[in-house]
Structures are given as structure tokens and as C-alpha cells.
Design a protein around this motif. Structure first.
Motif, mmCIF file in Angstrom:
data_model
loop_
_atom_site.group_PDB
_atom_site.id
_atom_site.type_symbol
_atom_site.label_atom_id
_atom_site.label_comp_id
_atom_site.label_asym_id
_atom_site.label_seq_id
_atom_site.Cartn_x
_atom_site.Cartn_y
_atom_site.Cartn_z
ATOM 1 N N TYR A 53 8.554 -34.480 22.476
ATOM 2 C CA TYR A 53 9.650 -34.148 21.666
ATOM 3 C C TYR A 53 9.372 -32.576 21.039
ATOM 4 N N ASP A 56 14.927 -29.723 17.033
ATOM 5 C CA ASP A 56 15.133 -30.043 15.603
ATOM 6 C C ASP A 56 15.992 -31.257 15.543
ATOM 7 N N ALA A 57 16.781 -31.474 16.395
ATOM 8 C CA ALA A 57 17.488 -32.781 16.417
ATOM 9 C C ALA A 57 17.566 -33.483 17.618
ATOM 10 N N LEU A 77 10.310 -39.663 14.638
ATOM 11 C CA LEU A 77 10.861 -38.447 14.535
ATOM 12 C C LEU A 77 11.384 -37.925 13.161
ATOM 13 N N ARG A 78 11.912 -39.031 12.364
ATOM 14 C CA ARG A 78 12.418 -38.778 11.118
ATOM 15 C C ARG A 78 11.395 -38.603 10.077
ATOM 16 N N LYS A 82 12.749 -34.627 11.609
ATOM 17 C CA LYS A 82 13.515 -34.461 12.730
ATOM 18 C C LYS A 82 14.826 -35.225 12.157
ATOM 19 N N LYS A 83 15.940 -34.532 12.719
ATOM 20 C CA LYS A 83 17.233 -35.195 12.573
ATOM 21 C C LYS A 83 17.437 -36.387 14.009
#
Length: 460
Positions: A53, A56-57, A77-78, A82-83
Motif C-alpha cells: 500500500y 493517498d487513497a 488503511l484508515r 489513508k482514505k
């Protein structure tokens, strides 16, 4: 802003056909084409590479089978700031669940609303939920397959010419939630065929449509186009289409070298209980021999655990199918998908575990080490969960057993249709499916023996 499209596999490298018959995630390429300039895009596909990963999103397409795995990735991720954007069929039918793991979700077909989602992502004003709508035929544009780069898929030339399905099988989600049946304009489809022919010279096309030939007028133009382009292709067909000898001959003349057929069960009462009325009283055995003679390989899709299945019936069915010369048998256990009428009915009677796709523990005595296509998340009146899994493994190993006769026949079919590359793929899939099923059978037999011994021990 770097936006990464992610394709997560639930069970990479197990004998579930979606794990070893790898193909590009074409819907993600559709969204990539709809992404506005100003956003850098990339693809991470677990079929061909280890997920790393960097971005940014992250946008995931979620199916019921991979939902738990996707949610784990999304939560991590969140937590890292990250989005996360989630879409796909499972998000469409379980939006509130998905929203707990995302900064935004998209229901339905996403490309029409995708530019708005991306604009809000750039501005930092994501709304949380965006509702897509069925893309009309006139707004369908060619897929840019350069998005997949040099990734090595087993069937790289995957495409679709139609969306939706005009059938209403009770266990199916997509036919009820992904909009009406629509056809891609033939000039758009021709551009995709030309691009795929340049990228993958000599490869066969794989149509991933739920029901490619449903509209007679469209197929009356589609098949001549394919014949004119001189391509070879494989697709899915319904049993009634497959048993239409004139249609099969027309398909063969147009370059068809393989079909997957939704047989599900040889028993009409089972098919009727699933609303698969197109299967009733069809001469499937004769159709297989006819297709073989036309140079078309046949993969029969068989589903176990249907309402009228009994041990005696399934034993009889196995013997019957052993005399039907299909090139490949894909064996699944009935999956009770959320939002379907079957799910609602079985939930009301307590026969299915609510939200089974999120459960960490298997249902009943189900062996959770088996691939997802053989998981059991419901109670069957005539089988324990592990017993049903044992039958499915036996079907897979025995129906796909390779011997000199089957190898010769599959090769001969490939020679007739000038489809020896597909014949090699079928032999690979068949050998792998049978071999893995035999190994898994040993696990299940050991587990059942241990379970019986435990049950028979007197209480102390």
C-alpha cells in the motif's frame, strides 16, 4: 493525490477457480478511465503481485466472498490516515455495513458518479455515500487495457459486451441489483477487440457477461462481428441456449471454442426451486456431445446443497455425470447471498447464519480450511456441513480425473475448433482441481473420523 485501485483475493492459490484462472479486474479499468485528470492512478492486484500500500487513497471492489478481507485492509488503511472508497455488488446490497469501513461508498454502477466522487476526494469533502445508476448503452466507452500493464493473467483478454441479466435465479445477486439488461454498442466493442488483439496476439477472448446471448437481435449482430474479426472466444451460456443446436453451430462458426454452462443440478425439481426454469427438461447430455463435435469445450457449473439433494440423489447424479463428456466440472456448494429471496427465506426459518460472511467461526461442523466455494453457511435437512463438503470434494476429484481418454478427447475438441491454447488451459485447470480435491478429501475424512470418535466417547 495518488489513488490506488485494489483487487483483493480472499483465498489466493486455492482451488477456487477465481484464484487460479486469473483474469484482469476489468471494472477497475472502467473506473480508471472515468477518473479525472489531476489524480494519479495505479493498480494493485493480488492475483499477480503482493499487495503493497503506497498512495493517498484506495478504492476496493467488494464481493461477498472477499468482504471480510477487504474490511480488514480498509480498517488498517484508515487507521494509518489513508482514505478508503468501497464499491461493488456487496456494497450495493449491504451499504450500511460497508460504510463502517470506508470514508465513502458507491452503490450500483459507479462510472457515472465517479468523477463527482473523485472531485470530492480532491476537495476533502467526501459525502459518505454515492448512489450510482445503470450506465445506458450510449454512454459506454471502450476499456483501456493498458491499465493492466505487463501483469501475467492466465486469461488476459477479458471483456464484457452486456450488463445485467434477464433471468431471476433465486440465489443470484447481480440479476436483481445491477440494473436492466443492456448491450454495449458494437463499434465500442469492436475497438476493444482490436485493442486486445494488438496487446495479446493469438489469444482467445473471454466474455465475462452473465448472459451474453440473451438478446436475439444483439447476438444476431454480435456473432457475425466476431466471425468477421477472426477471433476465438469463450463465454457463459444458459442451458436452454446450450441445447439449441443451431445456436451452438452458429457460435462455433463465429469462433467460440469454450462455454461455461450453469447446469446447477440434473434434477428438475432442484432447478425449479431456484427459479432456473430455463434448465427444465433439456437434453444436456446430447448437447455436450454436439458441442464437442463442434470444437467447443464445455465447463459444467454444478451446485450441491440444493433443497432436494439427498445422499442417494447425489450418488446417482455423480454416476450420471461421469457419463457426460464435459471438459471441466466446476463444483460449488450453494451460497446464500445477502439480499436474495433465498437469503430472506432461509433467515426467517433459521436455516442460514445471519451475516455469515463476517463470521470468524465456521457454521456447525464446517471445515473452514477449505476454499470459500466449499464453505457451508446454512443448515441442510439431509447433510451435515462437513458431509456436504466431502461429497463436493469427491465430485471434483472424480469428475475431473485425468486419464488417457479424457486428455485425448479434450485435445481433439481443441483441434476441431482451432483452440489448442484453451485445451491446454482446461487440462491445467482440470489437473489442478482434481489434485487439490484429493488432498483436501484426506483432511475432511480425517476430521470426520475424529469428530465421530469424539461423539462416540462415553461421557465421564
Amino acid at each position: 493525490m495518488r489513488l490506488v485501485f485494489v483487487n483483493v483475493m480472499q483465498e489466493l492459490q486455492k482451488f477456487d477457480s477465481t484464484a487460479y484462472i486469473t483474469q484482469p479486474p476489468v471494472p477497475l479499468a472502467v473506473l480508471n478511465s472515468a477518473t479525472p485528470a489531476g489524480i494519479e492512478t495505479a493498480l494493485m492486484d493480488e492475483q499477480t503481485e503482493r499487495i503493497r500500500y503506497t498512495g493517498d487513497a484506495f478504492a476496493f471492489s467488494v464481493s461477498t466472498q472477499n468482504s471480510a478481507a477487504v474490511y480488514d485492509h480498509a480498517d488498517a488503511l484508515r487507521a494509518a490516515g489513508k482514505k478508503v472508497l468501497l464499491g461493488g455488488i456487496h456494497v450495493t446490497v449491504c451499504p450500511d455495513e460497508a460504510l463502517q469501513h470506508a470514508d465513502a461508498i458507491v452503490t450500483g454502477e459507479a462510472e457515472g458518479v465517479w468523477p463527482e466522487v473523485c472531485g470530492d476526494l480532491l476537495a476533502g469533502t467526501l459525502k459518505g455515500r454515492y448512489d450510482g445508476s445503470p450506465t445506458p448503452s450510449e454512454r459506454m466507452s471502450p476499456v483501456d487495457y493498458r491499465f493492466f500493464g505487463s501483469r501475467r493473467y492466465l486469461t488476459p483478454a477479458s471483456l464484457f459486451a452486456t450488463r445485467g441479466c434477464n433471468r431471476r435465479c433465486s440465489f443470484c445477486v447481480s440479476s436483481n441489483h445491477m440494473g436492466p439488461y443492456r448491450m454495449k454498442p458494437l463499434d465500442v466493442l469492436e475497438q476493444e477487440i482490436d485493442q486486445l488483439s494488438r496487446l495479446y496476439p493469438g489469444i482467445f477472448l473471454q466474455f465475462t457477461d452473465d448472459n451474453l446471448l440473451a438478446d436475439k437481435n444483439y447476438r444476431g449482430e454480435l456473432l457475425p462481428l466476431l466471425r468477421r474479426k477472426g477471433v476465438k472466444f469463450i463465454t457463459m451460456v444458459t442451458v436452454d441456449q446450450y441445447c439449441d443446436t443451431s445456436l451452438v453451430e452458429e457460435m462455433a462458426a463465429s469462433g467460440c471454442i469454450g462455454v461455461a454452462v450453469g447446469v446447477e443440478s440434473v434434477d428438475d425439481d432442484n432447478c425449479a426451486s431456484m427459479n432456473k426454469y430455463q434448465n427444465l427438461s433439456q437434453p444436456f447430455r446430447d448437447a455436450v456431445r454436439h458441442a464437442n463435435g463442434c470444437g467447443i469445450q464445455t465447463a459444467a457449473l454444478i451446485m450441491l446443497g440444493l433443497p432436494h439433494d439427498t445422499p442417494a440423489r447425489l450418488e446417482h447424479t455423480l454416476r450420471e455425470l461421469q457419463d457426460v463428456p464435459c471438459s471441466l466440472y466446476d463444483i460449488r456448494i450453494l451460497r446464500i447471498y445477502p439480499s436474495t429471496s433465498l437469503y430472506r427465506e432461509m433467515l426467517a426459518t433459521g436455516e442460514v447464519t445471519e451475516n455469515w460472511w463476517l463470521q470468524k467461526e465456521p457454521h456447525g461442523d464446517c471445515n473452514h480450511l477449505l476454499p470459500s466455494c466449499l464453505s457451508v453457511h446454512f443448515r441442510h435437512r439431509n447433510f451435515g456441513a462437513m458431509e456436504l463438503q466431502r461429497v463436493a470434494l469427491r465430485y471434483t476429484s472424480e469428475l475431473n480425473r485425468l486419464n488417457r481418454a479424457s486428455i485425448t478427447e479434450i485435445t481433439r475438441i481443441g483441434s476441431r475448433g482451432n483452440g489448442l491454447k484453451l485445451a491446454a488451459t482446461v487440462l491445467y485447470a482440470r489437473r489442478r482441481a482434481a489434485g487439490q480435491a484429493r488432498r483436501l478429501q484426506q483432511q475432511v475424512e480425517s476430521a470426520m473420523t475424529a469428530q465421530q470418535a469424539l461423539t462416540s466417547c462415553p461421557a465421564r
